[in-house]
Design a protein around this motif. Structure first.
Motif, PDB file in Angstrom:
ATOM      1  N   PRO A 151      27.332  -6.424  27.399  1.00 29.25           N
ATOM      2  CA  PRO A 151      27.097  -5.047  26.939  1.00 29.25           C
ATOM      3  C   PRO A 151      28.187  -4.513  26.014  1.00 29.25           C
ATOM      4  O   PRO A 151      28.008  -3.483  25.374  1.00 29.25           O
ATOM      5  N   ARG A 152      29.325  -5.251  25.917  1.00 28.17           N
ATOM      6  CA  ARG A 152      30.395  -4.802  25.027  1.00 28.17           C
ATOM      7  C   ARG A 152      30.092  -5.124  23.567  1.00 28.17           C
ATOM      8  O   ARG A 152      30.737  -4.581  22.668  1.00 28.17           O
ATOM      9  N   LYS A 153      29.127  -5.982  23.331  1.00 26.58           N
ATOM     10  CA  LYS A 153      28.768  -6.351  21.963  1.00 26.58           C
ATOM     11  C   LYS A 153      27.790  -5.331  21.388  1.00 26.58           C
ATOM     12  O   LYS A 153      26.758  -5.032  22.001  1.00 26.58           O
ATOM     13  N   THR A 154      28.090  -4.827  20.199  1.00 31.07           N
ATOM     14  CA  THR A 154      27.172  -3.883  19.567  1.00 31.07           C
ATOM     15  C   THR A 154      25.837  -4.548  19.240  1.00 31.07           C
ATOM     16  O   THR A 154      24.787  -3.902  19.276  1.00 31.07           O
ATOM     17  N   GLU A 155      25.881  -5.856  18.916  1.00 28.12           N
ATOM     18  CA  GLU A 155      24.644  -6.577  18.620  1.00 28.12           C
ATOM     19  C   GLU A 155      23.743  -6.656  19.848  1.00 28.12           C
ATOM     20  O   GLU A 155      22.515  -6.595  19.742  1.00 28.12           O
ATOM     21  N   VAL A 156      24.359  -6.816  21.028  1.00 28.12           N
ATOM     22  CA  VAL A 156      23.591  -6.876  22.272  1.00 28.12           C
ATOM     23  C   VAL A 156      22.950  -5.519  22.544  1.00 28.12           C
ATOM     24  O   VAL A 156      21.781  -5.430  22.946  1.00 28.12           O
ATOM     25  N   ALA A 157      23.704  -4.454  22.333  1.00 26.79           N
ATOM     26  CA  ALA A 157      23.164  -3.106  22.535  1.00 26.79           C
ATOM     27  C   ALA A 157      21.965  -2.866  21.618  1.00 26.79           C
ATOM     28  O   ALA A 157      20.961  -2.257  22.021  1.00 26.79           O
ATOM     29  N   ALA A 158      22.046  -3.361  20.381  1.00 24.77           N
ATOM     30  CA  ALA A 158      20.941  -3.215  19.442  1.00 24.77           C
ATOM     31  C   ALA A 158      19.712  -3.979  19.919  1.00 24.77           C
ATOM     32  O   ALA A 158      18.583  -3.489  19.823  1.00 24.77           O
ATOM     33  N   ALA A 159      19.942  -5.184  20.463  1.00 20.76           N
ATOM     34  CA  ALA A 159      18.829  -5.985  20.975  1.00 20.76           C
ATOM     35  C   ALA A 159      18.190  -5.320  22.190  1.00 20.76           C
ATOM     36  O   ALA A 159      16.960  -5.292  22.330  1.00 20.76           O
ATOM     37  N   GLN A 160      19.016  -4.776  23.071  1.00 21.42           N
ATOM     38  CA  GLN A 160      18.491  -4.093  24.247  1.00 21.42           C
ATOM     39  C   GLN A 160      17.614  -2.911  23.844  1.00 21.42           C
ATOM     40  O   GLN A 160      16.531  -2.704  24.393  1.00 21.42           O
ATOM     41  N   ASN A 163       0.804  -1.208   0.000  1.00 22.64           N
ATOM     42  CA  ASN A 163       0.000   0.000   0.000  1.00 22.64           C
ATOM     43  C   ASN A 163       0.845   1.270   0.000  1.00 22.64           C
ATOM     44  O   ASN A 163       0.351   2.367   0.206  1.00 22.64           O
ATOM     45  N   GLY A 164       2.148   1.132  -0.176  1.00 24.83           N
ATOM     46  CA  GLY A 164       2.977   2.325  -0.129  1.00 24.83           C
ATOM     47  C   GLY A 164       4.390   1.995  -0.541  1.00 24.83           C
ATOM     48  O   GLY A 164       4.694   0.878  -0.973  1.00 24.83           O
ATOM     49  N   PRO A 165       5.341   2.943  -0.402  1.00 27.29           N
ATOM     50  CA  PRO A 165       6.731   2.744  -0.784  1.00 27.29           C
ATOM     51  C   PRO A 165       7.441   1.782   0.148  1.00 27.29           C
ATOM     52  O   PRO A 165       6.962   1.478   1.241  1.00 27.29           O
ATOM     53  N   ALA A 166       8.585   1.293  -0.320  1.00 25.10           N
ATOM     54  CA  ALA A 166       9.366   0.352   0.476  1.00 25.10           C
ATOM     55  C   ALA A 166       9.856   1.010   1.754  1.00 25.10           C
ATOM     56  O   ALA A 166      10.231   2.178   1.765  1.00 25.10           O
ATOM     57  N   ARG A 167       9.866   0.249   2.835  1.00 29.41           N
ATOM     58  CA  ARG A 167      10.339   0.750   4.126  1.00 29.41           C
ATOM     59  C   ARG A 167      11.753   0.260   4.379  1.00 29.41           C
ATOM     60  O   ARG A 167      12.095  -0.870   4.080  1.00 29.41           O
ATOM     61  N   THR A 168      12.553   1.144   4.946  1.00 34.67           N
ATOM     62  CA  THR A 168      13.941   0.767   5.258  1.00 34.67           C
ATOM     63  C   THR A 168      14.227   0.855   6.756  1.00 34.67           C
ATOM     64  O   THR A 168      15.359   0.698   7.177  1.00 34.67           O
ATOM     65  N   ASP A 169      13.178   1.135   7.559  1.00 38.44           N
ATOM     66  CA  ASP A 169      13.380   1.336   8.989  1.00 38.44           C
ATOM     67  C   ASP A 169      13.004   0.112   9.812  1.00 38.44           C
ATOM     68  O   ASP A 169      12.847   0.197  11.018  1.00 38.44           O
ATOM     69  N   VAL A 170      12.823  -1.019   9.171  1.00 35.69           N
ATOM     70  CA  VAL A 170      12.435  -2.232   9.889  1.00 35.69           C
ATOM     71  C   VAL A 170      13.658  -2.860  10.544  1.00 35.69           C
ATOM     72  O   VAL A 170      14.678  -3.069   9.897  1.00 35.69           O
ATOM     73  N   SER A 171      13.560  -3.138  11.835  1.00 35.53           N
ATOM     74  CA  SER A 171      14.677  -3.730  12.563  1.00 35.53           C
ATOM     75  C   SER A 171      14.852  -5.191  12.172  1.00 35.53           C
ATOM     76  O   SER A 171      13.870  -5.896  11.912  1.00 35.53           O
ATOM     77  N   PRO A 172      16.099  -5.694  12.148  1.00 32.35           N
ATOM     78  CA  PRO A 172      16.304  -7.122  11.851  1.00 32.35           C
ATOM     79  C   PRO A 172      15.655  -8.025  12.895  1.00 32.35           C
ATOM     80  O   PRO A 172      15.366  -9.187  12.616  1.00 32.35           O
ATOM     81  N   PHE A 173      15.385  -7.476  14.087  1.00 34.57           N
ATOM     82  CA  PHE A 173      14.747  -8.285  15.126  1.00 34.57           C
ATOM     83  C   PHE A 173      13.279  -8.537  14.819  1.00 34.57           C
ATOM     84  O   PHE A 173      12.683  -9.456  15.367  1.00 34.57           O
ATOM     85  N   TYR A 231      13.410  -9.589  26.157  1.00 29.69           N
ATOM     86  CA  TYR A 231      13.946  -8.362  26.759  1.00 29.69           C
ATOM     87  C   TYR A 231      14.934  -8.707  27.876  1.00 29.69           C
ATOM     88  O   TYR A 231      16.032  -8.131  27.958  1.00 29.69           O
ATOM     89  N   LEU A 232      14.561  -9.660  28.743  1.00 32.80           N
ATOM     90  CA  LEU A 232      15.450 -10.069  29.830  1.00 32.80           C
ATOM     91  C   LEU A 232      16.736 -10.693  29.283  1.00 32.80           C
ATOM     92  O   LEU A 232      17.824 -10.466  29.819  1.00 32.80           O
ATOM     93  N   VAL A 233      16.613 -11.492  28.232  1.00 34.13           N
ATOM     94  CA  VAL A 233      17.798 -12.090  27.609  1.00 34.13           C
ATOM     95  C   VAL A 233      18.716 -10.995  27.077  1.00 34.13           C
ATOM     96  O   VAL A 233      19.932 -11.021  27.290  1.00 34.13           O
ATOM     97  N   ALA A 234      18.137 -10.026  26.395  1.00 35.65           N
ATOM     98  CA  ALA A 234      18.948  -8.924  25.846  1.00 35.65           C
ATOM     99  C   ALA A 234      19.650  -8.162  26.959  1.00 35.65           C
ATOM    100  O   ALA A 234      20.846  -7.830  26.858  1.00 35.65           O
ATOM    101  N   MET A 235      18.956  -7.901  28.055  1.00 36.48           N
ATOM    102  CA  MET A 235      19.531  -7.126  29.157  1.00 36.48           C
ATOM    103  C   MET A 235      20.622  -7.889  29.889  1.00 36.48           C
ATOM    104  O   MET A 235      21.447  -7.297  30.580  1.00 36.48           O
ATOM    105  N   ASN A 236      20.643  -9.226  29.743  1.00 36.67           N
ATOM    106  CA  ASN A 236      21.669 -10.038  30.403  1.00 36.67           C
ATOM    107  C   ASN A 236      22.808 -10.415  29.470  1.00 36.67           C
ATOM    108  O   ASN A 236      23.681 -11.192  29.835  1.00 36.67           O
ATOM    109  N   LEU A 295      17.808 -15.656  18.220  1.00 34.09           N
ATOM    110  CA  LEU A 295      18.262 -14.450  18.908  1.00 34.09           C
ATOM    111  C   LEU A 295      19.758 -14.535  19.223  1.00 34.09           C
ATOM    112  O   LEU A 295      20.452 -13.519  19.212  1.00 34.09           O
ATOM    113  N   MET A 296      20.241 -15.735  19.496  1.00 31.20           N
ATOM    114  CA  MET A 296      21.668 -15.948  19.771  1.00 31.20           C
ATOM    115  C   MET A 296      22.528 -15.393  18.635  1.00 31.20           C
ATOM    116  O   MET A 296      23.512 -14.679  18.880  1.00 31.20           O
ATOM    117  N   VAL A 297      22.154 -15.712  17.406  1.00 30.57           N
ATOM    118  CA  VAL A 297      22.914 -15.253  16.238  1.00 30.57           C
ATOM    119  C   VAL A 297      22.827 -13.738  16.110  1.00 30.57           C
ATOM    120  O   VAL A 297      23.832 -13.059  15.871  1.00 30.57           O
TER     121      VAL A 297
END
Length: 258
Positions: free
Chosen positions: A101-110, A6-16, A93-98, A36-38
């Motif tokens: 924190p040094r991983k950029t992927e973890v920060a993205a999940a949080q 119904n509209g243009p392509a979206r590019t703001d969709v999170s990989p999660f 959410y709890l998995v992401a918060m645990n 989620l591990m990957v």
């Protein structure tokens, strides 16, 4: 990239978003723990499982039904079945918060799951689940998080001392580091991870596995004499947690170490 008919392509969709497993009854979405591990940058389940376990402990200590939040899913792939969990949004959410924190992927999940939890709260304020209410409290707990820093510092000073501690004392050490766990739950955790076991008298004993790694020891408790037979019996030794073991437990239960 997500294409909307119904509209243009979206590019703001999170990989999660791609990992969501829709509920057949129209309930909230779920996520596979292994998927989620990957996404969180963990190479193997062996590295990621402690993160899931810490999240389960957090849920348990808040009074939630862990089996409901973390639904076991046995994957059959022709060989030995693999353990996976189907996670609710709050469990994810709890998995992401645990995570580390040094991983950029973890920060993205949080960031992703914090935002999604907040969006769900705003969208359905009257129908908020218990999990969502707790998540809101967690998101607003910046002051409490800052208070954990001096607790962690006190833990470091305590751990620097030589010696070992009972399981009850070790639970206190872990609490000083910022986790909430009692003696009974810690005994269960030690048993699940093969640090302890029940002997023939239903008494807790340290496993050889954990003793060889320097995590636990056993303290003799003396003996007693049977007044009827005069026979001398040794009392069951007390399970003790070494400084090395306490440090490992803190890492597993609070995520302070990799």
């Amino acid at each position: 990239m997500h294409t909307d008919t119904n509209g243009p392509a979206r590019t703001d969709v999170s990989p999660f978003d791609a990992g969501r497993v829709p509920c057949a009854q129209g309930g909230e979405d779920h996520w596979s723990a292994r998927w989620l591990m990957v996404q969180m940058g963990y190479p193997t389940w062996q590295h990621f499982e402690p993160v899931v376990e810490r999240a389960k402990v957090a849920a348990h200590n808040q009074g939630f039904n862990v089996r409901t939040l973390f639904t076991v899913n046995r994957e059959k792939s022709g060989g030995r079945p693999r353990t996976d969990y189907l996670l609710t949004r709050f469990a994810a959410y709890l998995v992401a918060m645990n995570g580390d924190p040094r991983k950029t992927e973890v920060a993205a999940a949080q960031s992703y799951f914090a935002v999604k939890t907040r969006e769900a709260e705003i969208a359905r304020p009257v129908e908020m689940t218990r999990e969502e209410l707790l998540a809101r409290a967690v998101l607003e707990a910046d002051v409490a998080i800052r208070e954990l820093k001096p607790k962690a510092e006190r833990y470091d000073r305590f751990l620097a001392a030589e010696g070992d501690w009972s399981v009850s004392e070790t639970a206190g050490v872990i609490q000083r580091a910022g986790a909430v766990i009692g003696e009974r739950r810690l005994f269960d955790y030690l048993d699940e991870n093969k640090w302890t076991f029940r002997d023939g008298k239903n008494k807790w004993r340290a496993t050889q596995y954990a003793k060889e790694r320097g995590w636990v020891s056993e303290k003799p408790q003396g003996s007693w004499v049977d007044p009827e037979t005069g026979a001398t019996h040794l009392r069951t030794p007390q399970v003790r947690i070494t400084a090395k073991g306490a440090d490992r437990l803190v890492g597993l239960l609070t995520g302070r170490t990799a």
